[in-house]
Design a protein around this motif. Structure first.
Motif, short mmCIF file in Angstrom:
data_model
loop_
_atom_site.label_atom_id
_atom_site.label_comp_id
_atom_site.label_asym_id
_atom_site.label_seq_id
_atom_site.Cartn_x
_atom_site.Cartn_y
_atom_site.Cartn_z
N PHE A 1 5.16 9.45 6.12
CA PHE A 1 4.65 9.56 4.76
C PHE A 1 3.50 8.58 4.54
O PHE A 1 2.45 8.94 3.98
CB PHE A 1 5.77 9.29 3.76
CG PHE A 1 5.33 9.27 2.32
CD1 PHE A 1 5.08 10.45 1.64
CD2 PHE A 1 5.13 8.06 1.66
CE1 PHE A 1 4.66 10.42 0.32
CE2 PHE A 1 4.71 8.03 0.35
CZ PHE A 1 4.47 9.22 -0.33
N THR A 2 3.68 7.33 4.99
CA THR A 2 2.63 6.31 4.84
C THR A 2 1.38 6.71 5.60
O THR A 2 0.25 6.51 5.12
CB THR A 2 3.15 4.95 5.34
OG1 THR A 2 4.34 4.61 4.63
CG2 THR A 2 2.11 3.86 5.13
N ASP A 3 1.58 7.27 6.79
CA ASP A 3 0.45 7.72 7.60
C ASP A 3 -0.41 8.72 6.83
O ASP A 3 -1.63 8.56 6.71
CB ASP A 3 0.99 8.35 8.89
CG ASP A 3 -0.06 9.13 9.65
OD1 ASP A 3 -1.24 8.74 9.60
OD2 ASP A 3 0.30 10.13 10.30
N GLU A 4 0.21 9.76 6.29
CA GLU A 4 -0.54 10.78 5.56
C GLU A 4 -1.11 10.22 4.25
O GLU A 4 -2.22 10.57 3.85
CB GLU A 4 0.36 11.98 5.27
CG GLU A 4 0.83 12.72 6.51
CD GLU A 4 -0.33 13.29 7.31
OE1 GLU A 4 -1.38 13.62 6.71
OE2 GLU A 4 -0.20 13.40 8.54
N LEU A 5 -0.33 9.37 3.59
CA LEU A 5 -0.79 8.78 2.34
C LEU A 5 -2.06 7.96 2.56
O LEU A 5 -3.04 8.08 1.81
CB LEU A 5 0.31 7.90 1.75
CG LEU A 5 0.00 7.24 0.40
CD1 LEU A 5 1.22 7.28 -0.51
CD2 LEU A 5 -0.42 5.78 0.60
N LEU A 6 -2.07 7.12 3.61
CA LEU A 6 -3.24 6.28 3.89
C LEU A 6 -4.43 7.12 4.34
O LEU A 6 -5.58 6.78 4.06
CB LEU A 6 -2.90 5.24 4.95
CG LEU A 6 -1.88 4.17 4.54
CD1 LEU A 6 -1.61 3.23 5.70
CD2 LEU A 6 -2.37 3.40 3.34
N PHE A 7 -4.17 8.21 5.05
CA PHE A 7 -5.25 9.06 5.55
C PHE A 7 -6.01 9.71 4.39
O PHE A 7 -7.22 9.91 4.46
CB PHE A 7 -4.67 10.14 6.47
CG PHE A 7 -5.63 10.61 7.52
CD1 PHE A 7 -5.99 9.76 8.56
CD2 PHE A 7 -6.17 11.87 7.48
CE1 PHE A 7 -6.90 10.18 9.54
CE2 PHE A 7 -7.07 12.30 8.45
CZ PHE A 7 -7.43 11.45 9.48
N ALA A 8 -5.27 10.06 3.31
CA ALA A 8 -5.92 10.70 2.15
C ALA A 8 -6.23 9.70 1.05
O ALA A 8 -6.94 10.05 0.09
CB ALA A 8 -5.00 11.80 1.61
N PHE A 9 -5.72 8.48 1.17
CA PHE A 9 -5.85 7.46 0.12
C PHE A 9 -7.32 7.13 -0.16
O PHE A 9 -7.71 6.83 -1.28
CB PHE A 9 -5.11 6.20 0.56
CG PHE A 9 -4.94 5.16 -0.50
CD1 PHE A 9 -3.87 5.20 -1.37
CD2 PHE A 9 -5.87 4.12 -0.64
CE1 PHE A 9 -3.71 4.24 -2.36
CE2 PHE A 9 -5.72 3.16 -1.62
CZ PHE A 9 -4.64 3.22 -2.48
N MET A 10 -8.13 7.20 0.88
CA MET A 10 -9.52 6.77 0.80
C MET A 10 -10.41 7.71 -0.02
O MET A 10 -11.44 7.28 -0.55
CB MET A 10 -10.06 6.65 2.22
CG MET A 10 -11.46 6.12 2.35
SD MET A 10 -11.51 4.35 2.06
CE MET A 10 -13.25 4.03 2.26
N LEU A 11 -10.02 8.98 -0.13
CA LEU A 11 -10.93 9.99 -0.69
C LEU A 11 -11.40 9.68 -2.11
O LEU A 11 -12.61 9.73 -2.38
CB LEU A 11 -10.27 11.37 -0.62
CG LEU A 11 -9.99 11.90 0.80
CD1 LEU A 11 -9.34 13.27 0.74
CD2 LEU A 11 -11.27 11.93 1.62
N PRO A 12 -10.51 9.34 -3.07
CA PRO A 12 -11.02 9.02 -4.41
C PRO A 12 -11.86 7.75 -4.46
O PRO A 12 -12.69 7.58 -5.36
CB PRO A 12 -9.74 8.86 -5.25
CG PRO A 12 -8.67 9.54 -4.47
CD PRO A 12 -9.04 9.33 -3.04
N LEU A 13 -11.64 6.83 -3.50
CA LEU A 13 -12.37 5.56 -3.50
C LEU A 13 -13.70 5.65 -2.76
O LEU A 13 -14.52 4.73 -2.86
CB LEU A 13 -11.51 4.47 -2.85
CG LEU A 13 -10.15 4.19 -3.49
CD1 LEU A 13 -9.41 3.13 -2.69
CD2 LEU A 13 -10.32 3.73 -4.94
N LEU A 14 -13.89 6.73 -2.00
CA LEU A 14 -15.07 6.82 -1.15
C LEU A 14 -16.39 6.76 -1.92
O LEU A 14 -17.32 6.05 -1.50
CB LEU A 14 -14.99 8.10 -0.31
CG LEU A 14 -15.81 8.12 0.98
CD1 LEU A 14 -15.51 6.90 1.85
CD2 LEU A 14 -15.53 9.40 1.76
N PRO A 15 -16.55 7.47 -3.04
CA PRO A 15 -17.80 7.33 -3.80
C PRO A 15 -18.08 5.89 -4.23
O PRO A 15 -19.22 5.42 -4.18
CB PRO A 15 -17.58 8.25 -5.01
CG PRO A 15 -16.61 9.26 -4.53
CD PRO A 15 -15.69 8.51 -3.62
#
Length: 468
Positions: A33-47
């Motif tokens: 769960f943490t693996d997938e969460l961290l993999f997608a976590f960056m998307l809203p912060l990327l801009p």
């Protein structure tokens, strides 16, 4: 009695619950769960990272976001075989998992602290390697501790955790960013990793099943079960360990493993094509917005989340041959019909009726595709078990689960990469209906491969009875 008391005294603190199936599953589940969460976590912060911390022009944000995501897929495909080889070479998965989690903290720090573009992509590089390692080692750990006979349920659990982590990552990131700002969001991600590390330190692995190489007491028993047809087999072949590229050749020579890999690739290709073309097609055909696209994506992913547990239970009882064959073959008419709405050549699918047909086909496809969950992982682990049973020690003292699962992971990522490429080429050259016809052919051939080459668990039971 004294020996038993001595063993109890030498046992680690709280050995019972720390090595229990429940705690092992909980620990590995949190890791996935943490693996997938961290993999997608960056998307809203990327801009924010690209524009405010690195200082790029906002017009370049979309371009570098695409490069950022593409890098993740490429690194995952290339790194998988190497990660699998390292994982099988290490006797203690616990040590390897702790190392991977520490690397995850380092990659997290690199991504959050970066003020230069190069360090953003360096951080992403290590994050992708860590993500692949967590999935491969986590799945292999559960297979080794619980047994490959439960692999379908494990794969179902993995599907649920993947969907939950992918959904929760951007949501949690956005909420924390809105509530406390940039550093609050990254602190939330770090907290998940710290809890994961603590649980990993507490977890105790069960002894790995003997492969006939280092267990002097069990080796003769295993060998005595082997000589059926040739009398001189027990003394020579079993101890030859297969390494490097020969390991992959050995697996792909097994029709069942190759069929599972092909079915896994076809499944990922279907998902990649459907999800990458849906938004553009429904906008041009029906004038639908992002809200409707989100609901349609839910129709594809939702049934897999809801039905993952019962489908896994069913596959563990009857094998993956029948569910996989049914899933692929019954999807064919719905996949082809999906291309008719919005096409002027098909008058029966015009206007409101076309929208109903499209939504109905998408729902049916989502329900049928959930029958394909974990197909590569199931066949990979059971193939390893079969080959090890025939030739104990063939894949070394630590077995070959990690390397086999790495191949399935690489195949899955390759399918997700090839899907959008195929979809873009066919849609631009021919059209959406022709693309769906191509996908129908892919699904049909995968169904035939599953029917001809996958085995059912029931047939294995019959073979074992005949051998006995």
């Amino acid at each position: 009695m004294s020996r038993g008391h001595q063993q109890e005294r030498d046992a680690p603190w709280a050995h019972g619950w720390r090595s229990s199936d429940t705690f092992i599953i909980s620990t590995m589940s949190l890791a996935l769960f943490t693996d997938e969460l961290l993999f997608a976590f960056m998307l809203p912060l990327l801009p924010t990272v690209l524009e405010q911390r690195i200082g790029l022009d906002p017009s370049l944000t979309q371009r570098y976001t695409s490069i950022f995501l593409t890098e993740g897929a490429i690194v995952s495909v290339v790194a998988s075989p190497f990660i699998g080889s390292i994982a099988d070479a290490v006797s203690s998965k616990k040590t390897l998992l702790l190392t991977v989690l520490i690397l995850a903290l380092i990659s997290l720090a690199c991504l959050s602290l970066t003020t230069h573009l190069i360090w953003l992509f360096v951080g992403r590089f290590f994050q992708c390697i860590v993500s692949q390692a967590l999935w491969i080692v986590g799945m292999a750990t559960m297979a080794e501790n619980l047994g490959s006979e439960h692999m379908a349920k494990i794969a179902g659990l993995s599907s649920i955790l993947t969907a939950a982590g992918t959904t929760a990552g951007p949501l949690l990131s956005g909420l924390l960013f809105g509530a406390g700002g940039y550093w609050c969001a990254w602190a939330g991600a770090g907290a998940f990793l710290l809890v994961d590390i603590i649980m990993r330190l507490l977890m105790l692995e069960k002894p790995v099943k003997s492969s006939g190489v280092q267990d002097g007491e069990r080796e003769p028993l295993v060998k005595n079960n082997q000589p059926g047809a040739n009398g001189e087999q027990p003394d020579h072949p079993p101890c030859v360990e297969v390494r490097g590229w020969r390991f992959h050749v050995c697996l792909f020579q097994d029709a069942r493993f190759s069929a599972g890999i092909y079915c896994s690739f076809a499944y990922a290709l279907l998902i990649g094509c459907l999800e990458s073309t849906m938004a553009v097609h429904v906008r041009s055909a029906f004038g639908w917005s992002a809200v409707q696209v989100g609901l349609l994506l839910g129709l594809i992913q939702g049934p897999g989340i809801l039905l993952a547990a019962p489908v896994g239970w069913m596959k563990d009882r009857v094998g993956s041959r029948i569910p996989t064959t049914v899933g692929f073959l019954m999807s064919v008419p719905f996949i082809v019909l999906l291309g008719a709405p919005g096409d002027d050549r098909f008058s029966f699918a015009a206007e409101a009726r076309g929208k109903t047909i499209f939504v109905g086909c998408m729902a049916a496809i989502g329900c049928l595709l959930c029958l394909l969950n974990g197909i590569g992982s199931i066949e990979a682990t059971e193939t390893i078990d079969e080959l090890e049973a025939r030739e104990p020690g063939k894949f070394g003292s630590n077995g070959g689960y990690s390397r086999a699962l790495a191949l399935t992971s690489m195949t899955w990522m390759a399918g997700l990469m090839c899907g959008p490429l195929l979809a873009g080429f066919v849609m631009e050259t021919f059209g959406y209906f022709e693309l769906q016809c191509c996908l129908g052919v892919v699904s049909f051939t995968a169904g035939l491969v599953a029917l001809l080459f996958l085995n059912s668990r029931r047939s294995h039971a019959v073979k074992q009875q005949q051998d006995e």
